[in-house]
Design a protein around this motif. Sequence first.
Motif, PDB file in Angstrom:
ATOM      1  N   PHE A  32       7.056  10.380   8.289  1.00 29.56           N
ATOM      2  CA  PHE A  32       6.191  10.078   9.423  1.00 29.56           C
ATOM      3  C   PHE A  32       6.383   8.628   9.876  1.00 29.56           C
ATOM      4  O   PHE A  32       6.835   7.782   9.093  1.00 29.56           O
ATOM      5  CB  PHE A  32       4.718  10.306   9.060  1.00 29.56           C
ATOM      6  CG  PHE A  32       4.397  11.712   8.674  1.00 29.56           C
ATOM      7  CD1 PHE A  32       4.501  12.746   9.594  1.00 29.56           C
ATOM      8  CD2 PHE A  32       3.992  12.016   7.386  1.00 29.56           C
ATOM      9  CE1 PHE A  32       4.213  14.055   9.234  1.00 29.56           C
ATOM     10  CE2 PHE A  32       3.695  13.315   7.012  1.00 29.56           C
ATOM     11  CZ  PHE A  32       3.805  14.338   7.948  1.00 29.56           C
ATOM     12  N   PRO A  33       6.023   8.331  11.130  1.00 25.98           N
ATOM     13  CA  PRO A  33       6.108   6.949  11.596  1.00 25.98           C
ATOM     14  C   PRO A  33       5.061   6.088  10.900  1.00 25.98           C
ATOM     15  O   PRO A  33       4.088   6.589  10.342  1.00 25.98           O
ATOM     16  CB  PRO A  33       5.819   7.068  13.095  1.00 25.98           C
ATOM     17  CG  PRO A  33       4.993   8.300  13.224  1.00 25.98           C
ATOM     18  CD  PRO A  33       5.520   9.246  12.183  1.00 25.98           C
ATOM     19  N   GLY A  34       5.286   4.788  10.947  1.00 22.76           N
ATOM     20  CA  GLY A  34       4.326   3.844  10.404  1.00 22.76           C
ATOM     21  C   GLY A  34       4.789   3.141   9.153  1.00 22.76           C
ATOM     22  O   GLY A  34       4.256   2.094   8.788  1.00 22.76           O
ATOM     23  N   GLY A  35       5.792   3.700   8.462  1.00 25.46           N
ATOM     24  CA  GLY A  35       6.267   3.074   7.240  1.00 25.46           C
ATOM     25  C   GLY A  35       6.849   1.690   7.480  1.00 25.46           C
ATOM     26  O   GLY A  35       6.615   0.770   6.689  1.00 25.46           O
ATOM     27  N   GLY A  36       7.576   1.544   8.574  1.00 30.05           N
ATOM     28  CA  GLY A  36       8.137   0.240   8.896  1.00 30.05           C
ATOM     29  C   GLY A  36       7.067  -0.804   9.175  1.00 30.05           C
ATOM     30  O   GLY A  36       7.255  -1.998   8.894  1.00 30.05           O
ATOM     31  N   GLU A  37       5.946  -0.359   9.689  1.00 30.69           N
ATOM     32  CA  GLU A  37       4.835  -1.287   9.949  1.00 30.69           C
ATOM     33  C   GLU A  37       4.303  -1.871   8.655  1.00 30.69           C
ATOM     34  O   GLU A  37       3.845  -3.021   8.611  1.00 30.69           O
ATOM     35  CB  GLU A  37       3.725  -0.563  10.708  1.00 30.69           C
ATOM     36  CG  GLU A  37       4.155  -0.084  12.093  1.00 30.69           C
ATOM     37  CD  GLU A  37       3.130   0.861  12.707  1.00 30.69           C
ATOM     38  OE1 GLU A  37       1.933   0.533  12.704  1.00 30.69           O
ATOM     39  OE2 GLU A  37       3.544   1.947  13.174  1.00 30.69           O
ATOM     40  N   LEU A  38       4.335  -1.085   7.576  1.00 30.12           N
ATOM     41  CA  LEU A  38       3.884  -1.590   6.280  1.00 30.12           C
ATOM     42  C   LEU A  38       4.781  -2.721   5.794  1.00 30.12           C
ATOM     43  O   LEU A  38       4.297  -3.756   5.331  1.00 30.12           O
ATOM     44  CB  LEU A  38       3.867  -0.459   5.254  1.00 30.12           C
ATOM     45  CG  LEU A  38       3.019   0.770   5.574  1.00 30.12           C
ATOM     46  CD1 LEU A  38       3.165   1.805   4.461  1.00 30.12           C
ATOM     47  CD2 LEU A  38       1.559   0.403   5.772  1.00 30.12           C
ATOM     48  N   VAL A 147      -0.794  -1.108   0.298  1.00 35.21           N
ATOM     49  CA  VAL A 147      -0.406  -0.099   1.294  1.00 35.21           C
ATOM     50  C   VAL A 147      -0.710   1.266   0.708  1.00 35.21           C
ATOM     51  O   VAL A 147      -0.722   1.454  -0.512  1.00 35.21           O
ATOM     52  CB  VAL A 147       1.084  -0.206   1.685  1.00 35.21           C
ATOM     53  CG1 VAL A 147       1.417  -1.589   2.209  1.00 35.21           C
ATOM     54  CG2 VAL A 147       1.989   0.149   0.503  1.00 35.21           C
ATOM     55  N   ASP A 148      -0.969   2.243   1.601  1.00 39.41           N
ATOM     56  CA  ASP A 148      -1.292   3.584   1.111  1.00 39.41           C
ATOM     57  C   ASP A 148      -1.265   4.549   2.285  1.00 39.41           C
ATOM     58  O   ASP A 148      -0.918   4.180   3.415  1.00 39.41           O
ATOM     59  CB  ASP A 148      -2.661   3.608   0.431  1.00 39.41           C
ATOM     60  CG  ASP A 148      -2.701   4.549  -0.776  1.00 39.41           C
ATOM     61  OD1 ASP A 148      -2.194   5.687  -0.644  1.00 39.41           O
ATOM     62  OD2 ASP A 148      -3.224   4.155  -1.822  1.00 39.41           O
ATOM     63  N   ASP A 149      -1.655   5.804   2.001  1.00 42.21           N
ATOM     64  CA  ASP A 149      -1.761   6.804   3.049  1.00 42.21           C
ATOM     65  C   ASP A 149      -2.912   7.735   2.730  1.00 42.21           C
ATOM     66  O   ASP A 149      -3.388   7.794   1.591  1.00 42.21           O
ATOM     67  CB  ASP A 149      -0.460   7.606   3.195  1.00 42.21           C
ATOM     68  CG  ASP A 149      -0.226   8.539   2.020  1.00 42.21           C
ATOM     69  OD1 ASP A 149      -0.739   9.675   2.058  1.00 42.21           O
ATOM     70  OD2 ASP A 149       0.445   8.129   1.053  1.00 42.21           O
ATOM     71  N   HIS A 202      -5.914  -2.041   7.927  1.00 40.57           N
ATOM     72  CA  HIS A 202      -5.297  -1.760   9.222  1.00 40.57           C
ATOM     73  C   HIS A 202      -4.630  -0.394   9.219  1.00 40.57           C
ATOM     74  O   HIS A 202      -3.797  -0.111   8.353  1.00 40.57           O
ATOM     75  CB  HIS A 202      -4.225  -2.807   9.537  1.00 40.57           C
ATOM     76  CG  HIS A 202      -4.707  -4.218   9.462  1.00 40.57           C
ATOM     77  ND1 HIS A 202      -5.087  -4.934  10.573  1.00 40.57           N
ATOM     78  CD2 HIS A 202      -4.860  -5.048   8.392  1.00 40.57           C
ATOM     79  CE1 HIS A 202      -5.463  -6.151  10.201  1.00 40.57           C
ATOM     80  NE2 HIS A 202      -5.327  -6.247   8.884  1.00 40.57           N
ATOM     81  N   PRO A 203      -4.908   0.456  10.181  1.00 39.62           N
ATOM     82  CA  PRO A 203      -4.168   1.714  10.327  1.00 39.62           C
ATOM     83  C   PRO A 203      -2.792   1.448  10.922  1.00 39.62           C
ATOM     84  O   PRO A 203      -2.540   0.389  11.515  1.00 39.62           O
ATOM     85  CB  PRO A 203      -5.038   2.522  11.287  1.00 39.62           C
ATOM     86  CG  PRO A 203      -5.711   1.479  12.134  1.00 39.62           C
ATOM     87  CD  PRO A 203      -5.953   0.300  11.216  1.00 39.62           C
ATOM     88  N   THR A 204      -1.890   2.403  10.777  1.00 38.66           N
ATOM     89  CA  THR A 204      -0.580   2.335  11.415  1.00 38.66           C
ATOM     90  C   THR A 204      -0.467   3.491  12.407  1.00 38.66           C
ATOM     91  O   THR A 204      -1.398   4.271  12.586  1.00 38.66           O
ATOM     92  CB  THR A 204       0.551   2.443  10.380  1.00 38.66           C
ATOM     93  OG1 THR A 204       0.577   3.779   9.853  1.00 38.66           O
ATOM     94  CG2 THR A 204       0.368   1.457   9.246  1.00 38.66           C
ATOM     95  N   SER A 205       0.698   3.625  12.997  1.00 38.15           N
ATOM     96  CA  SER A 205       0.928   4.715  13.948  1.00 38.15           C
ATOM     97  C   SER A 205       1.089   6.061  13.260  1.00 38.15           C
ATOM     98  O   SER A 205       1.101   7.102  13.919  1.00 38.15           O
ATOM     99  CB  SER A 205       2.176   4.416  14.789  1.00 38.15           C
ATOM    100  OG  SER A 205       3.307   4.211  13.952  1.00 38.15           O
ATOM    101  N   GLY A 206       1.212   6.061  11.935  1.00 38.13           N
ATOM    102  CA  GLY A 206       1.296   7.299  11.160  1.00 38.13           C
ATOM    103  C   GLY A 206       0.097   7.422  10.240  1.00 38.13           C
ATOM    104  O   GLY A 206      -0.952   6.818  10.492  1.00 38.13           O
ATOM    105  N   PRO A 207       0.228   8.159   9.131  1.00 41.76           N
ATOM    106  CA  PRO A 207      -0.904   8.371   8.226  1.00 41.76           C
ATOM    107  C   PRO A 207      -1.128   7.213   7.250  1.00 41.76           C
ATOM    108  O   PRO A 207      -1.971   7.311   6.357  1.00 41.76           O
ATOM    109  CB  PRO A 207      -0.500   9.640   7.467  1.00 41.76           C
ATOM    110  CG  PRO A 207       0.987   9.568   7.413  1.00 41.76           C
ATOM    111  CD  PRO A 207       1.405   8.951   8.728  1.00 41.76           C
ATOM    112  N   PHE A 208      -0.366   6.132   7.418  1.00 39.40           N
ATOM    113  CA  PHE A 208      -0.424   5.022   6.475  1.00 39.40           C
ATOM    114  C   PHE A 208      -1.458   3.982   6.898  1.00 39.40           C
ATOM    115  O   PHE A 208      -1.891   3.926   8.051  1.00 39.40           O
ATOM    116  CB  PHE A 208       0.953   4.348   6.381  1.00 39.40           C
ATOM    117  CG  PHE A 208       2.074   5.310   6.148  1.00 39.40           C
ATOM    118  CD1 PHE A 208       2.285   5.869   4.900  1.00 39.40           C
ATOM    119  CD2 PHE A 208       2.930   5.664   7.180  1.00 39.40           C
ATOM    120  CE1 PHE A 208       3.317   6.757   4.680  1.00 39.40           C
ATOM    121  CE2 PHE A 208       3.975   6.551   6.979  1.00 39.40           C
ATOM    122  CZ  PHE A 208       4.166   7.103   5.722  1.00 39.40           C
TER     123      PHE A 208
END
Length: 220
Positions: A32-38, A147-149, A202-208
Amino acid sequence: MAGGDDLAALLDEQAAFYRAVAAEYEDHALPFPGGGELSEALDAFRPTGSVLELACGPGTWTTQLLRHATDVTAVDGSAEMLGRAAARVGRQRVRFVLADLFGWRPDRRYDVVFFGFWLSHVPAERFASFWSLVADCLQPDGRVFFVDDAYRTDEELIEGEQSPVIQRRLTDGTAYRIVKVPHQPADLERQLDRIGWRIKVHPTSGPFYWGSGIRPQTTR
């Protein structure tokens, strides 16, 4: 959740899962997207000085921590995970410690405590005591980053959507029960505030999601 012996048995089963899944851990990464944001958030945080990594797993985050840290102490309850982490990052500037995080105590304090994809596996009954451990690990001006999801599939919800207990399977189909608390950023912030932490989640664009902050020192 479970109480007493039932909770202990569940946590033992969770630990067994992470020992068993070590060899195929990366195969279960969420697509899913958002991992790079972490990763970007962790670099912006700059985990400098002596860093403690709790539940280091196969060393996925240890490599990034070493870009900034003077040294890293990486703790995990799975010898299999620690072996993969050591093979990934080497042992220069890293101390690996095999320990159950629900019973381990630090032998020193650190500038930063980091944990990746671990908080959601801490049952509600151990939430406050886990954060007490984090406080005991930090220097007076120390910082926290995690970090988490909150992702759980319908098939995993063997006890229903309201239960934190889910079932995860290895590639060969072997099933294990583990804890997976689907924290939501705003609710998690409030929980942490109630036990004395000042952490922004902080939320990300994915479930993270990711969080960082401090535990303010009280004065007398």
